[in-house]
Design a protein around this motif. Structure first.
Motif, short mmCIF file in Angstrom:
data_model
loop_
_atom_site.label_atom_id
_atom_site.label_comp_id
_atom_site.label_asym_id
_atom_site.label_seq_id
_atom_site.Cartn_x
_atom_site.Cartn_y
_atom_site.Cartn_z
N HIS A 1 0.83 -1.21 0.00
CA HIS A 1 0.00 0.00 0.00
C HIS A 1 0.87 1.27 0.00
O HIS A 1 0.56 2.23 -0.69
CB HIS A 1 -0.93 -0.02 1.21
N ILE B 1 -2.34 3.37 9.44
CA ILE B 1 -2.04 2.97 8.06
C ILE B 1 -3.32 3.03 7.21
O ILE B 1 -3.35 3.63 6.13
CB ILE B 1 -1.44 1.54 8.02
N LYS B 2 -4.38 2.42 7.74
CA LYS B 2 -5.64 2.39 6.98
C LYS B 2 -6.15 3.81 6.73
O LYS B 2 -6.62 4.12 5.64
CB LYS B 2 -6.71 1.64 7.79
N VAL C 1 -3.81 5.74 4.13
CA VAL C 1 -3.96 5.17 2.79
C VAL C 1 -5.38 5.43 2.28
O VAL C 1 -5.59 5.84 1.13
CB VAL C 1 -3.64 3.65 2.80
N GLY C 2 -6.36 5.25 3.16
CA GLY C 2 -7.77 5.47 2.79
C GLY C 2 -8.02 6.91 2.39
O GLY C 2 -8.67 7.19 1.37
N ARG C 3 -7.50 7.84 3.18
CA ARG C 3 -7.69 9.26 2.86
C ARG C 3 -7.01 9.61 1.54
O ARG C 3 -7.57 10.34 0.72
CB ARG C 3 -7.10 10.13 3.98
N ASN D 1 -6.36 7.59 -1.00
CA ASN D 1 -7.07 7.01 -2.14
C ASN D 1 -8.37 7.76 -2.43
O ASN D 1 -8.71 8.00 -3.59
CB ASN D 1 -7.36 5.52 -1.89
#
Lengths: 493, 172
Positions: free
Chosen positions: A391, A449-450, A453-455, A457
């Motif tokens: 990721h 991390i989530k 990475v989520g923000r 994406n």
């Protein structure tokens, strides 16, 4: 703040007032710089210190019948009041002013650090991700310290030869490596870690000296483990009656450290005796003598056979001094004074001063190395945390595409691109895989991390669809406001 | 102002891109992860053989010593740790598939260097040593007087700097 940074500044100030020529090199990371400069955190810390002063005052009353404890309560009361005075009156809540002063006065050399302490060897599959880490770290440094950094503290001392180009690009002259970064270099360096080496592309590497490291760090015989020193793990935040301590611990209702601790290490036993600060200071003074004597012996042994005088590089985590090792800042203060007054075999020097004086350095390619357990990457890459890299690499590459595709963005698009770059940098912090391996705040690390990475994406999709939700963006800008001037364009260069 | 708005994200299971990435874990071990896009799968089936009936293979290539070997992998795996024999070497990993004893490549990884875990032998015992000036970056060879025996003894041939109990991280 109360245990490391303010005590260090107080002792630096004393040394300067006393006319002691001392030298120390410190890294102050971009996140720390940003936090020290943050209004909200400054107000919180001010309130925190006032609460500590009240708590120490209450402790003086509570311990009135026990002289030993009462003396300690008074010590804490005096210290917290002094910290408050220094924080508010001397530095106007801006501790960075203090560090800048000592750098400008020549006592302190501040190293830059990759932006979010990204573990560069594992990010290096996307070259621009590494360049961006170094660029944002250097830019933050320049903004606050008004000059370019000469040296960089590589996250976890992690070095691979591929970093040379990015370090050179941002005019980094030297780095500090774990010992085997020098001793395993190619060709084998003549002088081991007592001399720097210079890489084929001109990056100088100083190696951690093992003997002095052991004297401080060793869990078996290290200085901070002396039985007379203050015990870190016995804090009144965990030990006193809940109703009494409740106003001074976490608002969530969890017991936390208050900084008031009455026990000494005593030994490897659950029974802990009362701490005596004078005795602890005396131990620190003796250990300073021992440290100096050991360095003299070391220098006398190697110096006659060397072209340049040897340099012994002794890097430690800043938080060791004061936070873990309560007497650490005092030990440094005494050490610096004794070095200055009591011997003439060696003097303190910063890496860049050494390089100015002795610019001819043996050319060797420093070895791939880190200062983590076993000397390589296992801490940051193992079956518990390896999932993050696909990721991290992916968002690094997509950030490169965004920067290439939107070279002349309109204002809202530019804000979104900058926020994307912030999310990439934050996702890359080496803290997340470290926490997972250390099995401490594991869920928190997974979530960070989530989230980043989520923000990233979500925002990148909005940019590509030209449907940027300004409310969403504003929310992220408020949450992750580090690096306000982040140079996202570097990903597209 | 949406500050403090609750958010919830899950990491994508795959990105539908074909990549093979190789990372170094230690002088003894590398880590490789991969992702295969639907398009790559279709192209493979068209060009070579039914993708589902072929066997995935990691081809480990030592670029320094010029050899390779294959490791068959589970069709559902998307990452793998590879133990390596030779230190101080460059490696690449090629992801491919076998069918009827044939190998077809899909994607080549980046290349990595597996470091040496011990000091290298001294070279140029009696020759001049290369020095570089850190300011002008000029290099010059100098004959220096080095009692090598003693210095070599001092820092020995042990991989120091890697004892657990003195690593800073073990203190945290």
């Amino acid at each position: 703040m109360s245990e490391t940074y303010i005590p260090l500044l107080i002792y630096f100030d004393k040394l300067e007032q006393e006319g002691v020529k001392f030298r120390i090199t410190m890294n102050i990371s971009s996140p720390l710089i940003t936090m020290l400069d943050d209004d909200l955190l400054q107000q919180r810390y001010r309130k925190y210190l006032l609460e500590r002063i009240w708590l120490a005052k209450k402790e003086i009353r509570r311990t009135a019948d026990n002289k030993e404890l009462n003396d300690l309560a008074k010590m804490y009361y005096y210290n917290f009041k002094e910290y408050y005075k220094v924080y508010k009156n001397k530095y106007g809540f801006q501790l960075l002013k203090g560090f800048k002063h000592f750098q400008d006065a020549g006592f302190l050399e501040i190293l830059a650090c990759p932006a979010t302490h990204g573990f560069l060897p594992l990010l290096n599959v996307t070259k621009n991700a590494v360049r961006a880490q170094i660029c944002a770290g250097v830019d933050t440094y320049k903004k606050y310290f008004g000059r370019a950094p000469k040296g960089m503290w590589l996250s976890e001392c992690a070095y691979v030869p591929e970093l040379q180009d990015a370090l050179s690009e941002f005019d980094i002259k030297y780095v500090i490596l774990e010992s085997h970064g020098i001793t395993n270099a190619n060709p084998k360096p003549l002088y081991g870690t007592v001399a720097p080496i210079i890489s084929p592309k001109g990056i100088v590497a100083f190696g951690r000296d093992m003997e002095s490291s052991k004297q401080v760090w060793s869990s078996i015989c290290g200085y901070p483990g002396d039985p007379n020193y203050r015990e870190f793990y016995k804090d009144i935040g965990y030990e006193l009656d809940w109703d009494y301590i409740k106003p001074y611990v976490a608002k969530s209702g969890h017991r936390v450290d208050t900084g008031i601790k009455y026990c000494k290490i005593t030994g490897k036993t659950d029974y802990k005796e009362t701490y005596n600060n004078s005795k602890a200071m005396a131990v620190a003074e003796m250990q300073a003598d021992h440290f100096i004597q050991s360095r003299i012996e070391q220098i006398n042994k190697v110096a006659p056979s060397m072209v340049n005088p040897p340099i012994i590089t002794c890097p430690y985590d800043a938080e060791l001094y004061g936070h873990w090792w309560y007497e650490g800042p005092y030990w440094l203060y005494v050490l610096f004074k004794k070095i200055y007054y009591n011997q003439n075999t060696f003097e303190l020097i910063t890496p860049s001063e050494y390089l100015e004086k002795y610019p001819d350095i043996q050319e060797c390619s420093p070895a791939i190395s880190t200062w983590g357990a076993h000397g390589y990457n296992e801490v940051w890459l193992n079956p518990g945390n390896d999932y993050i890299y696909r990721h991290l690499h992916r968002i690094g590459e997509r950030m490169t595409c965004l920067a290439e595709n939107y070279r002349t963005p309109y204002p809202l698009q530019e804000r979104a691109l900058k926020q994307c770059a912030r999310e990439v940098l934050l996702a890359q912090s080496s803290d997340w895989p470290f926490i997972i391996t250390g099995n401490t705040m594991v869920e928190y690390a997974h979530k960070r991390i989530k989230d980043h990475v989520g923000r990233f994406n979500a925002l990148a999709d909005m940019i590509d669809k030209n449907e940027i939700n300004e409310d969403y963006l504003e929310d992220l800008e408020e949450k992750d406001k580090i690096f306000p001037d982040v140079n996202y364009k570097i990903y597209g260069d | 102002m949406l500050h403090n708005k609750s958010e919830y994200y899950e990491l994508p299971i795959k990105y539908d891109e074909t990549v093979v990435r190789l990372l170094v874990q230690s002088p003894k071990r590398m880590y490789v992860y991969w992702d295969i896009s639907d398009q790559t799968i279709q192209e493979f089936s068209k060009k070579y053989f039914d993708y589902a009936k072929s066997t995935p293979i990691l081809r480990i290539i030592n670029l320094t010593k010029n050899y390779f070997y294959d490791i068959p992998i589970d069709p559902f795996a998307n990452n793998y740790y590879i133990d390596v024999e030779d230190e101080n070497c460059e490696y690449e990993v090629e992801l491919g598939r076998t069918f009827h004893d044939k190998f077809a490549d899909i994607y080549m990884s980046n290349h990595v260097t597996i470091p040496n875990s011990t000091p290298l032998p001294f070279e140029n015992e009696n020759e001049e040593i290369l020095f570089k000036n850190y300011i002008c970056l000029d290099t010059k060879k100098m004959r220096v007087n080095i009692p090598k025996q003693r210095l070599r003894q001092d820092y020995g041939d042990l991989p120091f700097g890697i004892e657990d109990n003195i690593s800073s991280n073990s203190m945290k």
